[in-house]
Design a protein around this motif. Structure first.
Motif, PDB file in Angstrom:
ATOM      1  N   SER A  52       0.856  -1.192   0.000  1.00 42.45           N
ATOM      2  CA  SER A  52       0.000   0.000   0.000  1.00 42.45           C
ATOM      3  C   SER A  52       0.887   1.235   0.000  1.00 42.45           C
ATOM      4  O   SER A  52       2.045   1.193   0.420  1.00 42.45           O
ATOM      5  N   THR A  53       0.343   2.341  -0.476  1.00 45.09           N
ATOM      6  CA  THR A  53       1.117   3.589  -0.440  1.00 45.09           C
ATOM      7  C   THR A  53       1.398   4.006   0.997  1.00 45.09           C
ATOM      8  O   THR A  53       2.435   4.609   1.277  1.00 45.09           O
ATOM      9  N   GLN A  54       0.494   3.655   1.910  1.00 44.91           N
ATOM     10  CA  GLN A  54       0.728   3.983   3.313  1.00 44.91           C
ATOM     11  C   GLN A  54       1.940   3.235   3.849  1.00 44.91           C
ATOM     12  O   GLN A  54       2.719   3.774   4.651  1.00 44.91           O
ATOM     13  N   ALA A  55       2.121   1.986   3.405  1.00 46.58           N
ATOM     14  CA  ALA A  55       3.290   1.216   3.832  1.00 46.58           C
ATOM     15  C   ALA A  55       4.576   1.902   3.391  1.00 46.58           C
ATOM     16  O   ALA A  55       5.544   1.982   4.154  1.00 46.58           O
ATOM     17  N   VAL A  56       4.582   2.409   2.167  1.00 47.13           N
ATOM     18  CA  VAL A  56       5.767   3.118   1.671  1.00 47.13           C
ATOM     19  C   VAL A  56       6.030   4.351   2.517  1.00 47.13           C
ATOM     20  O   VAL A  56       7.177   4.627   2.912  1.00 47.13           O
ATOM     21  N   ARG A  57       4.996   5.093   2.825  1.00 47.64           N
ATOM     22  CA  ARG A  57       5.175   6.275   3.676  1.00 47.64           C
ATOM     23  C   ARG A  57       5.664   5.883   5.070  1.00 47.64           C
ATOM     24  O   ARG A  57       6.515   6.561   5.660  1.00 47.64           O
ATOM     25  N   ASN A  58       5.137   4.785   5.580  1.00 46.80           N
ATOM     26  CA  ASN A  58       5.573   4.320   6.899  1.00 46.80           C
ATOM     27  C   ASN A  58       7.049   3.944   6.890  1.00 46.80           C
ATOM     28  O   ASN A  58       7.776   4.214   7.858  1.00 46.80           O
ATOM     29  N   TYR A  59       7.498   3.304   5.815  1.00 46.02           N
ATOM     30  CA  TYR A  59       8.909   2.929   5.715  1.00 46.02           C
ATOM     31  C   TYR A  59       9.794   4.167   5.675  1.00 46.02           C
ATOM     32  O   TYR A  59      10.883   4.180   6.259  1.00 46.02           O
ATOM     33  N   GLU A  60       9.328   5.196   4.986  1.00 43.30           N
ATOM     34  CA  GLU A  60      10.106   6.438   4.965  1.00 43.30           C
ATOM     35  C   GLU A  60      10.172   7.056   6.357  1.00 43.30           C
ATOM     36  O   GLU A  60      11.244   7.472   6.821  1.00 43.30           O
ATOM     37  N   LEU A  69      13.707   4.195   4.273  1.00 42.20           N
ATOM     38  CA  LEU A  69      13.958   4.907   3.028  1.00 42.20           C
ATOM     39  C   LEU A  69      14.534   6.284   3.356  1.00 42.20           C
ATOM     40  O   LEU A  69      14.219   6.862   4.398  1.00 42.20           O
ATOM     41  N   PRO A  70      15.355   6.834   2.473  1.00 38.64           N
ATOM     42  CA  PRO A  70      15.819   8.207   2.687  1.00 38.64           C
ATOM     43  C   PRO A  70      14.624   9.168   2.665  1.00 38.64           C
ATOM     44  O   PRO A  70      13.564   8.849   2.112  1.00 38.64           O
ATOM     45  N   PRO A  71      14.751  10.334   3.265  1.00 37.35           N
ATOM     46  CA  PRO A  71      13.653  11.303   3.230  1.00 37.35           C
ATOM     47  C   PRO A  71      13.271  11.649   1.791  1.00 37.35           C
ATOM     48  O   PRO A  71      14.132  11.797   0.919  1.00 37.35           O
ATOM     49  N   ALA A  72      11.988  11.748   1.544  1.00 31.96           N
ATOM     50  CA  ALA A  72      11.493  12.079   0.201  1.00 31.96           C
ATOM     51  C   ALA A  72      11.459  13.586   0.008  1.00 31.96           C
ATOM     52  O   ALA A  72      11.285  14.353   0.960  1.00 31.96           O
ATOM     53  N   ALA A  73      11.631  13.994  -1.240  1.00 27.57           N
ATOM     54  CA  ALA A  73      11.430  15.407  -1.583  1.00 27.57           C
ATOM     55  C   ALA A  73       9.928  15.680  -1.625  1.00 27.57           C
ATOM     56  O   ALA A  73       9.111  14.758  -1.663  1.00 27.57           O
ATOM     57  N   ALA A  81      16.291  -5.991   9.878  1.00 27.17           N
ATOM     58  CA  ALA A  81      16.328  -5.373   8.548  1.00 27.17           C
ATOM     59  C   ALA A  81      16.041  -3.879   8.646  1.00 27.17           C
ATOM     60  O   ALA A  81      16.660  -3.062   7.942  1.00 27.17           O
ATOM     61  N   THR A  82      15.120  -3.504   9.520  1.00 25.54           N
ATOM     62  CA  THR A  82      14.829  -2.086   9.729  1.00 25.54           C
ATOM     63  C   THR A  82      16.056  -1.355  10.256  1.00 25.54           C
ATOM     64  O   THR A  82      16.411  -0.277   9.763  1.00 25.54           O
ATOM     65  N   SER A  83      16.722  -1.939  11.244  1.00 29.64           N
ATOM     66  CA  SER A  83      17.915  -1.300  11.812  1.00 29.64           C
ATOM     67  C   SER A  83      19.024  -1.186  10.772  1.00 29.64           C
ATOM     68  O   SER A  83      19.735  -0.166  10.710  1.00 29.64           O
ATOM     69  N   ILE A  84      19.185  -2.223   9.942  1.00 30.16           N
ATOM     70  CA  ILE A  84      20.209  -2.189   8.897  1.00 30.16           C
ATOM     71  C   ILE A  84      19.937  -1.052   7.926  1.00 30.16           C
ATOM     72  O   ILE A  84      20.832  -0.268   7.574  1.00 30.16           O
ATOM     73  N   MET A  85      18.687  -0.927   7.490  1.00 31.60           N
ATOM     74  CA  MET A  85      18.364   0.095   6.501  1.00 31.60           C
ATOM     75  C   MET A  85      18.387   1.494   7.097  1.00 31.60           C
ATOM     76  O   MET A  85      18.735   2.462   6.407  1.00 31.60           O
ATOM     77  N   ARG A  86      18.017   1.645   8.353  1.00 26.53           N
ATOM     78  CA  ARG A  86      18.137   2.948   8.993  1.00 26.53           C
ATOM     79  C   ARG A  86      19.587   3.412   8.984  1.00 26.53           C
ATOM     80  O   ARG A  86      19.892   4.574   8.697  1.00 26.53           O
ATOM     81  N   ALA A  87      20.479   2.464   9.302  1.00 23.79           N
ATOM     82  CA  ALA A  87      21.896   2.809   9.309  1.00 23.79           C
ATOM     83  C   ALA A  87      22.381   3.111   7.893  1.00 23.79           C
ATOM     84  O   ALA A  87      23.074   4.120   7.665  1.00 23.79           O
ATOM     85  N   ALA A  88      22.016   2.254   6.935  1.00 27.98           N
ATOM     86  CA  ALA A  88      22.480   2.454   5.562  1.00 27.98           C
ATOM     87  C   ALA A  88      21.950   3.746   4.968  1.00 27.98           C
ATOM     88  O   ALA A  88      22.685   4.510   4.330  1.00 27.98           O
ATOM     89  N   SER A  89      20.663   4.008   5.178  1.00 24.67           N
ATOM     90  CA  SER A  89      20.066   5.223   4.617  1.00 24.67           C
ATOM     91  C   SER A  89      20.526   6.477   5.355  1.00 24.67           C
ATOM     92  O   SER A  89      20.442   7.579   4.810  1.00 24.67           O
ATOM     93  N   GLY A  90      21.008   6.297   6.574  1.00 24.73           N
ATOM     94  CA  GLY A  90      21.507   7.434   7.341  1.00 24.73           C
ATOM     95  C   GLY A  90      22.986   7.672   7.173  1.00 24.73           C
ATOM     96  O   GLY A  90      23.562   8.521   7.874  1.00 24.73           O
ATOM     97  N   GLY A  91      23.623   6.910   6.294  1.00 22.09           N
ATOM     98  CA  GLY A  91      25.048   7.099   6.047  1.00 22.09           C
ATOM     99  C   GLY A  91      25.954   6.350   6.999  1.00 22.09           C
ATOM    100  O   GLY A  91      27.179   6.482   6.929  1.00 22.09           O
ATOM    101  N   ALA A  92      25.396   5.550   7.901  1.00 17.26           N
ATOM    102  CA  ALA A  92      26.187   4.792   8.877  1.00 17.26           C
ATOM    103  C   ALA A  92      26.438   3.382   8.339  1.00 17.26           C
ATOM    104  O   ALA A  92      25.943   2.393   8.881  1.00 17.26           O
ATOM    105  N   THR A  93      27.233   3.294   7.277  1.00 18.64           N
ATOM    106  CA  THR A  93      27.458   2.015   6.611  1.00 18.64           C
ATOM    107  C   THR A  93      28.113   0.996   7.537  1.00 18.64           C
ATOM    108  O   THR A  93      27.750  -0.190   7.527  1.00 18.64           O
ATOM    109  N   GLU A  94      29.068   1.431   8.342  1.00 13.45           N
ATOM    110  CA  GLU A  94      29.753   0.497   9.237  1.00 13.45           C
ATOM    111  C   GLU A  94      28.783  -0.123  10.242  1.00 13.45           C
ATOM    112  O   GLU A  94      28.896  -1.304  10.582  1.00 13.45           O
TER     113      GLU A  94
END
Length: 232
Positions: free
Chosen positions: A18-26, A31-35, A67-80
């Motif tokens: 759902s589109t709401q799921a996509v917004r929730n993931y952001e 997901l990185p912040p949307a424009a 998976a959420t924690s991994i992507m938060r770190a990756a999308s936030g620039g905290a690759t390590e």
């Protein structure tokens, strides 16, 4: 909408979300912040699409929370930090494989018990040995996984060598994802027959799940690598 820009529905359709799921993931940082357009509508790019693919690929192998924690770190620039979380998840899979191996080895060494054995330990020491709470052992007793006798003088539970074995098997199978009601009949069969045969099917299922997790982790790693290699 400018070329190359995607709407929430465009990301959602690819995965049946759902589109709401996509917004929730952001909002969760997956997901990185949307424009935003001048009217306040979210717009995404191929970068967001890659992030969503990576997250959904990571979930089967690592679970939703990790998976959420991994992507938060990756999308936030905290690759390590993302890589550290992945390493921890792989380490847990390795530990689960070792646990399965331990169960198989323990079962191969089982022999039928022909007579009661003397008590060898009490609930507190056994709980500490297994790394669980005494209340858990009492719950397992109610479910028929362990059958300690009672000391006639004190009323304390006394766990024989067979009870310790059953508790260890129950603990290992619980870690393998089995429910108490699934474990109880297996333990009863082991008590009666001994040997590996009663648990062959369960152990085969457990092995299959571990293998599936390992393959899913590979797919998740490939998707995450593509995301990390993409344009910022």
């Amino acid at each position: 909408m400018p070329r190359g820009r995607l709407r929430p529905v465009d990301l959602a359709r690819e995965h049946g979300l759902s589109t709401q799921a996509v917004r929730n993931y952001e909002e969760a940082g997956i997901l990185p912040p949307a424009a935003r357009t001048e009217h306040g509508y979210r717009t995404y790019t191929s970068r967001h699409a890659q992030a969503l693919r990576a997250f959904l690929a990571l979930v089967p192998g690592h679970g939703h929370a990790t998976a959420t924690s991994i992507m938060r770190a990756a999308s936030g620039g905290a690759t390590e930090e993302a890589l550290r979380l992945i390493d921890e998840s792989h380490a847990q899979l390795l530990e689960d494989r070792r646990t399965l191996q331990a169960v198989e080895q323990a079962l191969r060494s089982l022999v039928p018990l022909r007579s009661p054995e003397p008590g060898v330990t009490f609930i507190g020491p056994l709980a500490r040995r297994l790394g669980i709470r005494p209340a858990t052992l009492r719950k397992w007793e109610q479910a028929g996984l362990v059958e300690p006798r009672r000391d006639p003088a004190t009323g304390y539970r006394v766990y024989s060598a067979a009870d310790v074995r059953d508790a260890q098997l129950a603990h290992q199978l619980r870690r393998g994802g089995y429910l108490l009601e699934q474990i109880a009949p297996l333990i009863r069969q082991v008590r009666t027959a001994g040997g590996l045969a009663p648990l062959e099917s369960a152990l085969g299922d457990w092995q299959a799940r571990l293998s599936a997790r390992g393959r899913a982790m590979l797919r998740g790693a490939a998707a995450l690598d593509a995301y990390l290699d993409g344009p910022a």
